[in-house]
Design an enzyme around this catalytic site. Structure first.
Site, PDB file in Angstrom:
ATOM      1  CG  ASP A   1       3.171   1.051 -51.662  1.00  0.00           C
ATOM      2  OD1 ASP A   1       4.138   1.475 -52.329  1.00  0.00           O
ATOM      3  OD2 ASP A   1       2.060   0.823 -52.162  1.00  0.00           O
TER       4      ASP A   1
ATOM      5  CB  CYS B   1      12.178   9.643 -50.064  1.00  0.00           C
ATOM      6  SG  CYS B   1      12.509  10.445 -48.478  1.00  0.00           S
ATOM      7  CB  SER B   2       7.563  11.383 -49.886  1.00  0.00           C
ATOM      8  OG  SER B   2       6.428  12.211 -49.884  1.00  0.00           O
ATOM      9  CB  ALA B   3       9.207  13.534 -45.678  1.00  0.00           C
ATOM     10  N   GLY B   4      11.933  13.539 -47.603  1.00  0.00           N
ATOM     11  CA  GLY B   4      13.362  13.849 -47.636  1.00  0.00           C
ATOM     12  C   GLY B   4      14.082  13.545 -46.350  1.00  0.00           C
ATOM     13  CB  VAL B   5      13.531  12.889 -43.091  1.00  0.00           C
ATOM     14  CG1 VAL B   5      13.699  14.385 -43.068  1.00  0.00           C
ATOM     15  CG2 VAL B   5      12.061  12.512 -43.055  1.00  0.00           C
ATOM     16  N   GLY B   6      13.347   9.970 -44.314  1.00  0.00           N
ATOM     17  CA  GLY B   6      13.369   8.547 -43.976  1.00  0.00           C
ATOM     18  C   GLY B   6      14.232   7.717 -44.906  1.00  0.00           C
ATOM     19  NE  ARG B   7      10.153   4.942 -48.824  1.00  0.00           N
ATOM     20  CZ  ARG B   7       9.204   4.657 -49.699  1.00  0.00           C
ATOM     21  NH1 ARG B   7       9.448   4.781 -51.001  1.00  0.00           N
ATOM     22  NH2 ARG B   7       8.009   4.244 -49.310  1.00  0.00           N
TER      23      ARG B   7
ATOM     24  CB  CYS C   1      12.689 -29.101 -62.985  1.00  0.00           C
ATOM     25  SG  CYS C   1      12.925 -28.352 -61.345  1.00  0.00           S
TER      26      CYS C   1
END
Length: 829
Positions: A437, A469-475, A759
């Site tokens: 997030d 993504c959401s806005a279509g620019v960052g990710r 272990c």
């Protein structure tokens, strides 16, 4: 600017000369004085005690501008009168010479009176427009000088206004009579578009960021990350937010405003850019890509490029050709991608219409539907079965859920005209689910795997890959840049992140939105450069093993040793182990070098009235299909058994894998945390042994665990592996394969809660089990393995996972045994 400076300088000189002339004459009744005063106060009034009544007449001259810019002075006489029995209002005391300047800069002509007093006025102070009174004659030389200076000043003001209007008109024409606005770097802010177009901002610095040779990549990244990423932030801030003048006429229409998720992330109708910007872009643009951008015309417009995606208009529906999506070039491929915002409920139909019309075969989704309880994207596909969106029917064919992403296969078909129905198409959606997030993924490994899968599955002759993504620019921009720079790395042995981001921002503003995303791009490129593609088809494993056992020329190591050397070079982040290093928790650690990282440590509830009781030496570990598949824990100490069982209860773990004996080589390795018979209590937790069964290489114990405070019980199964010798590794992989299969069967029956693995220290054997379990699950599902990246990922989640070269080699051998032993091997070929 030079001409403006000369005009102002000329006017100042005239005023100075006039002022000097005015000061040479003593004030008299007919003398006119040049002053500067406030427009709201034409004459200062001073109360003086007197038995007579007076009036002051102030003649002001101020330029009044008509709409056609004609300058004519208007004469206003201000009459201040006050009638009183015991007082008069006199003119302000006169000053000999000089120019009085008021804050607003309006020039006035005021008549001075020395001792003369006019006839008294009836009533209160009033203002009236009159003609100037005639006064006794006096020396008119200073009056003429002042009038010349005033006339010169008015001419200068007129010229300045004309120049300003001409310049404004020029800018307005450059804006193509549309709404244009610019965006800044950083987070999306919901701001309304400006009504007046602004020129594109130049980069904030003249500093150059040329392409980097790949062999300099690690050195440069380390240099730029110094001092809390200072140089990376400077580089990111130097990016042009939008190197063109954004023309978003369609996006700004009233009918389309509801289709935009964010008011400041809009697709361009067309591109307008200054000639200087074109030259700058051409300097950093590969020749092939330069052809796609086009040439600028005399007004600096890229007339042959339209980055906005146009839908086929629906008859009778105004502006039905609009969708918030932009074409984006790849490394050397025009319009390889469509960068789109995450569909809204009211735009889902348009989204599928775009998929159909653009002949798209691959959708890349880089957001979750909800993040921080906020809707980021409408679910534009059915969970199962089929659904019709507008004139496109979408049916779900297959869903594969993996730890970092989900793959969905859709079958779509146009509906409506039965006689002209188009054939069905297969669409694959790759949904990356590991983006947090806040910030970016803590490692680029998952993104690189995801990107490789997208590249491999997109058909050669399909339309543009839709990325959102959401806005279509960052990710979205981050994904596109990594893809392009990997292609450039393979083609040219260098990368140009700064140049490429600048270019795609000319197609859609704010692509790559934060400095963290910008740094993540470099980290992904470095990861690929240092470690390459280490995935293997199961059919090639045997050949690979033969290869890595050979000595590497120029070194004393073979390939296997070099692989493990790379793993051990991964820096342990000691500064991210704060809780485990607290004085109150140090005694809870069996080995001081193996302490959980803060970001994935297992937290248990604080005991009432006791501080520092939320700590246990254990870490969440991701598996093949889901996050937090395992809890990698140390073997409990005698005084941490209660914490161990509180952890099991809190996180609903129903399977425990024990990979050590209670004592080895005369040393205690793990406290016995279960009863040999009957039941035993640890605080609020009671453990009862219900059943014990010996298998070939391990013991199965069924335990009934009860929380007396909650008055609830659960069945827990412990798998105690005896096949690990005190020194070295097991002689074969059969026992490990069997216990992994038994644990997976138990998980299917009890639910997919975390598997607790321990272990002694919770790293070497524990890491080997987690690695093998993950690798074998992928082998069964995909016929692909990647031992190197699996172990690397484990080491990033907990220090020293898969601790020795022998354990690392054992992972390869067990996988080979698994492939050789099972009849499913035929399916792998």
């Amino acid at each position: 600017m030079d001409s403006w400076f000369i005009l102002v300088l000329f006017g100042s000189g005239l005023i100075h000369v006039s002022a000097n002339n005015a000061t040479t004459v003593s004030p008299s009744l007919g003398t006119t004085r040049l002053i500067k005063t406030s427009t709201t106060e034409l004459a200062k009034e001073e109360n003086k005690t007197s038995n007579s009544t007076s009036s002051v007449i102030s003649l002001s001259v101020a330029p009044t501008f008509s709409p056609n810019l004609t300058l004519e002075p208007t004469y206003v006489t201000t009459v201040n009168s006050s009638h009183s029995d015991n007082g008069t209002r006199r003119a302000a005391s006169t000053e000999s010479g000089g120019t009085t300047i008021s804050p607003n800069g309006s020039w006035l002509i005021e008549n001075q009176f020395t001792d003369a007093i006019t006839e008294p006025w009836e009533g209160n102070s009033s203002t009236a427009a009159t003609t100037p009174e005639t006064f006794p004659p006096a020396d008119e030389t200073p009056i003429i000088a002042v009038m010349v200076a005033l006339s010169s000043l008015l001419v200068i003001v007129f010229i300045i206004i004309v120049l300003y209007m001409l310049r404004f008109k020029k800018y307005k024409q450059a804006g193509s009579h549309s709404n244009s606005f610019r965006l800044s770097n950083g987070r999306t802010e919901d701001v309304e578009p400006q009504s007046v177009p602004l020129l594109a901002r130049s980069p904030s610095t003249n500093r150059k960021y040329p392409p980097l040779p790949v062999d300099k990549l690690e050195e440069e990244i380390n240099r730029r990350m110094a001092d809390d990423n200072k140089l990376f932030r400077e580089e990111f801030n130097a990016l042009p937010a939008c190197p063109i003048q954004a023309t978003c006429e369609a996006a700004s229409k009233e009918e389309n405003k509801e289709k935009n998720r964010y008011v400041n992330i809009l697709p361009f109708l067309s591109l307008a850019v200054s000639k200087d910007a074109v030259k700058a872009l051409n300097k950093t643009t590969p020749l092939l890509e330069r052809r796609f951008i086009g040439k600028s015309n005399s007004r600096g417009c890229l007339s042959d490029d339209h980055s906005r995606v146009h839908l086929t208009p629906v008859e009778g529906v105004p502006d039905s050709d609009y969708i918030n999506a932009s074409f984006i070039n790849g490394y050397q491929e025009k319009n390889k991608f469509i960068a789109a915002q995450g569909p809204k409920e009211e735009t889902v139909n348009d989204f599928w219409r775009m998929i159909w019309e653009q002949n798209t075969a691959t959708i890349v989704m880089v957001t979750n539907l909800k993040e921080r309880k906020e809707c980021k994207c409408a679910q534009y596909w059915p969970d199962q079965g089929c659904w019709t969106y507008g004139n496109v029917r979408v049916s779900v064919e297959d869903v594969t859920v993996l730890v970092d992403y989900t793959v969905r296969k859709f079958c779509i078909q146009q509906v409506g005209d039965v006689t002209n129905r188009k054939p069905q198409r297969l669409i694959t959606q790759f949904h990356f689910t590991s983006w947090p997030d806040f910030g970016v993924p803590f490692t680029p490994i998952g993104m690189l795997k995801f990107l490789k899968k997208v590249k491999a599955c997109n058909p050669q002759y399909a339309g543009a890959i839709v990325v959102h993504c959401s806005a279509g620019v960052g990710r979205t921009g981050t994904f596109v840049v990594i893809d392009a720079m990997l292609d450039m790395m393979h083609s040219e042995r260098k990368v140009d992140v700064y140049g490429f981001v600048s270019r795609i921002r000319a197609q859609r503003c704010q692509m790559v939105q934060t400095d963290m995303q910008y740094v993540f791009i470099y980290q992904a490129l470095l990861e690929h450069y240092l470690y390459g593609d280490t995935e293997l088809e199961v059919t090639s494993l045997e050949t690979h093993l033969q290869k890595i056992y050979n000595k590497i020329p120029g070194t004393s190591n073979n390939g296997l040793e070099e692989e493990f050397k790379k793993l051990t070079s991964i820096k342990i982040q000691n500064d991210k182990m704060r809780t485990g290093n607290l004085p109150a928790n140090m005694k809870k650690n069996r080995v001081l070098q193996i302490i959980p990282y803060e970001f994935n440590r297992v937290i248990i509830p604080v005991k009432r009235g006791e501080e520092n009781t939320d700590y246990v030496n254990a870490s969440f570990i991701d598996g093949y299909r889901q996050k937090d598949s395992y809890i990698a824990s140390q073997g409990p100490l005698l005084h941490t058994i209660e914490d161990f069982w509180r952890m099991i209860w809190e996180w609903k773990s129903c399977s425990i894998v024990m990979l050590t004996e209670l004592e080895e080589r005369g040393q205690e390795k793990c406290a016995q945390y279960w009863p040999s018979d009957g039941l035993v209590s640890y605080g609020d937790i009671t453990v009862e042994l219900k059943k014990e069964e010996e298998c070939e290489s391990y013991t199965v114990r069924d335990l009934l665990v009860t929380n007396t405070r909650e008055n609830k019980s659960r069945q827990i199964r412990q798998f105690h592996f005896h096949g690990w010798p005190e020194v070295g590794i097991p002689s074969d992989g059969k026992g490990m394969i069997n216990i992994i299969a038994a644990v997976q069967k138990q998980q299917q029956q009890s639910g997919n809660h975390p598997i607790t693995v321990h272990c002694s220290a919770g790293a070497g054997r524990t890491g080997t089990f987690c690695a093998l379990s993950t690798v074998l699950e992928r082998v069964k599902a995909e016929g692909i393995l990647d031992v190197f990246q699996t172990v690397k990922s484990l080491r990033l989640q907990r220090p020293h996972m898969v601790q020795t070269l022998e354990q690392y080699e054992f992972c390869y051998k067990v996988v080979q045994e698994y492939i050789d032993a099972f009849s499913d091997y035929a399916n792998f070929k």
